[in-house]
Design a protein around this motif. Structure first.
Motif, PDB file in Angstrom:
ATOM      1  N   VAL A  28     -15.518 155.530 -53.464  1.00  9.80           N
ATOM      2  CA  VAL A  28     -15.913 155.362 -54.867  1.00  9.80           C
ATOM      3  C   VAL A  28     -14.705 154.935 -55.697  1.00  9.80           C
ATOM      4  CG1 VAL A  28     -16.659 156.611 -56.935  1.00  9.80           C
ATOM      5  CG2 VAL A  28     -17.898 156.908 -54.790  1.00  9.80           C
ATOM      6  N   ILE A  29     -13.589 155.619 -55.480  1.00  6.09           N
ATOM      7  CA  ILE A  29     -12.366 155.283 -56.214  1.00  6.09           C
ATOM      8  C   ILE A  29     -11.920 153.871 -55.867  1.00  6.09           C
ATOM      9  CG2 ILE A  29      -9.904 155.833 -56.428  1.00  6.09           C
ATOM     10  CD1 ILE A  29     -10.764 158.801 -56.048  1.00  6.09           C
ATOM     11  N   PHE A  30     -11.948 153.539 -54.604  1.00  7.22           N
ATOM     12  CA  PHE A  30     -11.543 152.207 -54.159  1.00  7.22           C
ATOM     13  C   PHE A  30     -12.461 151.139 -54.755  1.00  7.22           C
ATOM     14  CE2 PHE A  30     -11.270 148.816 -50.885  1.00  7.22           C
ATOM     15  CZ  PHE A  30      -9.936 148.525 -51.052  1.00  7.22           C
ATOM     16  N   ASP A  31     -13.754 151.396 -54.754  1.00  4.20           N
ATOM     17  CA  ASP A  31     -14.702 150.450 -55.346  1.00  4.20           C
ATOM     18  C   ASP A  31     -14.468 150.294 -56.847  1.00  4.20           C
ATOM     19  OD1 ASP A  31     -15.895 149.895 -52.921  1.00  4.20           O
ATOM     20  OD2 ASP A  31     -17.574 151.283 -53.216  1.00  4.20           O
ATOM     21  N   ALA A  32     -14.121 151.395 -57.507  1.00  3.09           N
ATOM     22  CA  ALA A  32     -13.838 151.337 -58.942  1.00  3.09           C
ATOM     23  C   ALA A  32     -12.614 150.469 -59.213  1.00  3.09           C
ATOM     24  CB  ALA A  32     -13.632 152.741 -59.495  1.00  3.09           C
ATOM     25  N   MET A  33     -11.593 150.604 -58.378  1.00  2.00           N
ATOM     26  CA  MET A  33     -10.391 149.776 -58.548  1.00  2.00           C
ATOM     27  C   MET A  33     -10.694 148.305 -58.300  1.00  2.00           C
ATOM     28  SD  MET A  33      -7.225 152.007 -57.103  1.00  2.00           S
ATOM     29  CE  MET A  33      -8.027 152.843 -55.759  1.00  2.00           C
ATOM     30  N   LYS A  34     -11.502 148.028 -57.291  1.00  2.00           N
ATOM     31  CA  LYS A  34     -11.875 146.632 -57.026  1.00  2.00           C
ATOM     32  C   LYS A  34     -12.685 146.070 -58.192  1.00  2.00           C
ATOM     33  CE  LYS A  34     -13.930 146.817 -53.041  1.00  2.00           C
ATOM     34  NZ  LYS A  34     -14.549 146.566 -51.745  1.00  2.00           N
ATOM     35  N   ALA A  35     -13.553 146.879 -58.756  1.00  6.10           N
ATOM     36  CA  ALA A  35     -14.356 146.432 -59.896  1.00  6.10           C
ATOM     37  C   ALA A  35     -13.462 146.131 -61.098  1.00  6.10           C
ATOM     38  CB  ALA A  35     -15.396 147.490 -60.260  1.00  6.10           C
ATOM     39  N   GLU A  36     -12.448 146.946 -61.313  1.00  4.85           N
ATOM     40  CA  GLU A  36     -11.518 146.710 -62.426  1.00  4.85           C
ATOM     41  C   GLU A  36     -10.740 145.412 -62.210  1.00  4.85           C
ATOM     42  OE1 GLU A  36      -9.846 147.282 -66.072  1.00  4.85           O
ATOM     43  OE2 GLU A  36     -11.510 148.376 -65.182  1.00  4.85           O
ATOM     44  N   TYR A  37     -10.361 145.156 -60.978  1.00  5.57           N
ATOM     45  CA  TYR A  37      -9.665 143.902 -60.653  1.00  5.57           C
ATOM     46  C   TYR A  37     -10.594 142.714 -60.929  1.00  5.57           C
ATOM     47  CZ  TYR A  37      -7.086 140.374 -58.079  1.00  5.57           C
ATOM     48  OH  TYR A  37      -6.404 139.241 -57.734  1.00  5.57           O
ATOM     49  N   GLU A  38     -11.835 142.829 -60.517  1.00  6.40           N
ATOM     50  CA  GLU A  38     -12.817 141.765 -60.776  1.00  6.40           C
ATOM     51  C   GLU A  38     -13.028 141.571 -62.273  1.00  6.40           C
ATOM     52  OE1 GLU A  38     -14.359 139.522 -58.829  1.00  6.40           O
ATOM     53  OE2 GLU A  38     -13.015 140.282 -57.276  1.00  6.40           O
ATOM     54  N   HIS A  39     -12.956 142.662 -63.034  1.00  8.64           N
ATOM     55  CA  HIS A  39     -13.083 142.576 -64.490  1.00  8.64           C
ATOM     56  C   HIS A  39     -11.982 141.680 -65.073  1.00  8.64           C
ATOM     57  CE1 HIS A  39     -13.654 143.732 -68.659  1.00  8.64           C
ATOM     58  NE2 HIS A  39     -12.392 144.117 -68.705  1.00  8.64           N
ATOM     59  N   CYS A  40     -10.776 141.811 -64.544  1.00 14.40           N
ATOM     60  CA  CYS A  40      -9.667 140.958 -64.995  1.00 14.40           C
ATOM     61  C   CYS A  40      -9.974 139.490 -64.722  1.00 14.40           C
ATOM     62  CB  CYS A  40      -8.370 141.326 -64.283  1.00 14.40           C
ATOM     63  SG  CYS A  40      -7.635 142.862 -64.805  1.00 14.40           S
ATOM     64  N   VAL A  41     -10.485 139.223 -63.550  1.00 17.62           N
ATOM     65  CA  VAL A  41     -10.808 137.842 -63.183  1.00 17.62           C
ATOM     66  C   VAL A  41     -11.907 137.293 -64.097  1.00 17.62           C
ATOM     67  CG1 VAL A  41     -11.714 136.378 -61.333  1.00 17.62           C
ATOM     68  CG2 VAL A  41     -10.067 138.180 -60.795  1.00 17.62           C
ATOM     69  N   GLN A  42     -12.912 138.111 -64.395  1.00 23.37           N
ATOM     70  CA  GLN A  42     -13.988 137.677 -65.295  1.00 23.37           C
ATOM     71  C   GLN A  42     -13.469 137.450 -66.709  1.00 23.37           C
ATOM     72  OE1 GLN A  42     -16.880 140.780 -64.891  1.00 23.37           O
ATOM     73  NE2 GLN A  42     -17.701 139.984 -62.964  1.00 23.37           N
ATOM     74  N   ARG A  43     -12.549 138.306 -67.160  1.00 23.23           N
ATOM     75  CA  ARG A  43     -11.960 138.134 -68.496  1.00 23.23           C
ATOM     76  C   ARG A  43     -11.204 136.818 -68.586  1.00 23.23           C
ATOM     77  NH1 ARG A  43      -8.105 142.406 -71.004  1.00 23.23           N
ATOM     78  NH2 ARG A  43      -8.240 141.260 -72.928  1.00 23.23           N
ATOM     79  N   ALA A  44     -10.545 136.453 -67.500  1.00 23.55           N
ATOM     80  CA  ALA A  44      -9.822 135.178 -67.480  1.00 23.55           C
ATOM     81  C   ALA A  44     -10.808 134.021 -67.591  1.00 23.55           C
ATOM     82  CB  ALA A  44      -9.001 135.058 -66.204  1.00 23.55           C
ATOM     83  N   GLY A  45     -11.948 134.136 -66.927  1.00 23.65           N
ATOM     84  CA  GLY A  45     -12.977 133.103 -67.033  1.00 23.65           C
ATOM     85  C   GLY A  45     -13.527 133.003 -68.443  1.00 23.65           C
ATOM     86  N   LYS A  46     -13.708 134.139 -69.093  1.00 23.28           N
ATOM     87  CA  LYS A  46     -14.198 134.140 -70.478  1.00 23.28           C
ATOM     88  C   LYS A  46     -13.170 133.518 -71.407  1.00 23.28           C
ATOM     89  CE  LYS A  46     -17.233 138.103 -69.949  1.00 23.28           C
ATOM     90  NZ  LYS A  46     -17.485 139.504 -70.300  1.00 23.28           N
ATOM     91  N   LEU A  47     -11.891 133.747 -71.134  1.00 20.08           N
ATOM     92  CA  LEU A  47     -10.832 133.140 -71.936  1.00 20.08           C
ATOM     93  C   LEU A  47     -10.920 131.621 -71.838  1.00 20.08           C
ATOM     94  CD1 LEU A  47      -8.202 133.434 -73.626  1.00 20.08           C
ATOM     95  CD2 LEU A  47      -6.970 133.372 -71.458  1.00 20.08           C
ATOM     96  N   ASP A  48     -11.107 131.110 -70.632  1.00 19.68           N
ATOM     97  CA  ASP A  48     -11.247 129.664 -70.453  1.00 19.68           C
ATOM     98  C   ASP A  48     -12.416 129.124 -71.269  1.00 19.68           C
ATOM     99  OD1 ASP A  48      -9.084 129.477 -68.789  1.00 19.68           O
ATOM    100  OD2 ASP A  48     -10.252 129.413 -66.929  1.00 19.68           O
ATOM    101  N   ASN A  49     -13.541 129.824 -71.236  1.00 24.42           N
ATOM    102  CA  ASN A  49     -14.711 129.383 -72.001  1.00 24.42           C
ATOM    103  C   ASN A  49     -14.424 129.352 -73.499  1.00 24.42           C
ATOM    104  OD1 ASN A  49     -16.189 129.110 -69.648  1.00 24.42           O
ATOM    105  ND2 ASN A  49     -17.132 131.117 -69.826  1.00 24.42           N
TER     106      ASN A  49
END
Length: 191
Positions: A28-49
């Motif tokens: 669960v903790i590991f999945d939460a960390m991966k989700a947070e990392y993915e959140h960063c990647v999505q935020r970068a995509g939103k910045l581009d938009n």
């Protein structure tokens, strides 16, 4: 079945349940960390938009500025001091507007460049032979590395968003100056 066998079975079941809970919480903790990392990647995509949207707004501001410059050619020779003063103010505001527009446009183009995110180094995991470790140790090690990547990536994104916010303020300044220029243009043509 005697009581000692029942006790051993009960302890064995408790141990298995405890290990299962540990593995589950680690996952669960590991999945939460991966989700947070993915959140960063999505935020970068939103910045581009958002940058693309601001570049579209820049196209409209560019047309507005060029129209205002074109209107300046229609001004006749100043007949009085008021008209001359308005023309001087007009040209000064045009220069400020164009410079501000160029700065905003340059910053937006720079924002379109790629963002170098921190990534989890799998080679490091293999070199340190983390694969052979217990799940708890592996998750702790990888989690520490992931957390460092996440924090570094958040810092990178915050700097990028600050630049974008500067561009938004610059565009608001451009539009405001352009509106003032339109008003001054009307005053000049009325005199």
């Amino acid at each position: 079945m005697n009581t000692s066998e029942e006790g051993e079975n009960k302890m064995s079941e408790n141990t298995k349940e405890s290990e299962l809970k540990e593995e589950t919480s680690e996952l669960v903790i590991f999945d939460a960390m991966k989700a947070e990392y993915e959140h960063c990647v999505q935020r970068a995509g939103k910045l581009d938009n958002k940058v693309y949207i601001l570049l579209t707004v820049c196209a409209f501001v560019f047309v507005l500025i060029t129209t205002l410059i074109e209107k300046a050619s229609d001004f006749g020779m100043p007949q009085n001091m008021t008209k001359e003063s308005l023309i001087i103010v007009y040209w000064l505001l045009i220069v400020v507007d164009v410079v501000a527009f160029c700065v905003v446009l340059a910053k937006l183009v720079v924002l379109l460049g790629s963002i170098n995110f921190e990534r989890l180094d799998i080679g490091d995991i293999l070199e340190n032979n983390i694969i052979e470790e217990r799940t708890k140790t592996s998750v702790k090690y990888i989690g520490t590395k992931y957390w460092k990547c996440i924090n570094d990536n958040h810092a990178i994104l915050e700097r990028q968003y600050e630049k974008m916010n500067f561009c938004v303020i610059g565009l608001v300044l451009n539009v405001t100056i352009s509106l003032v220029l339109s008003f001054v243009c009307v005053l000049i043509t009325m005199n």
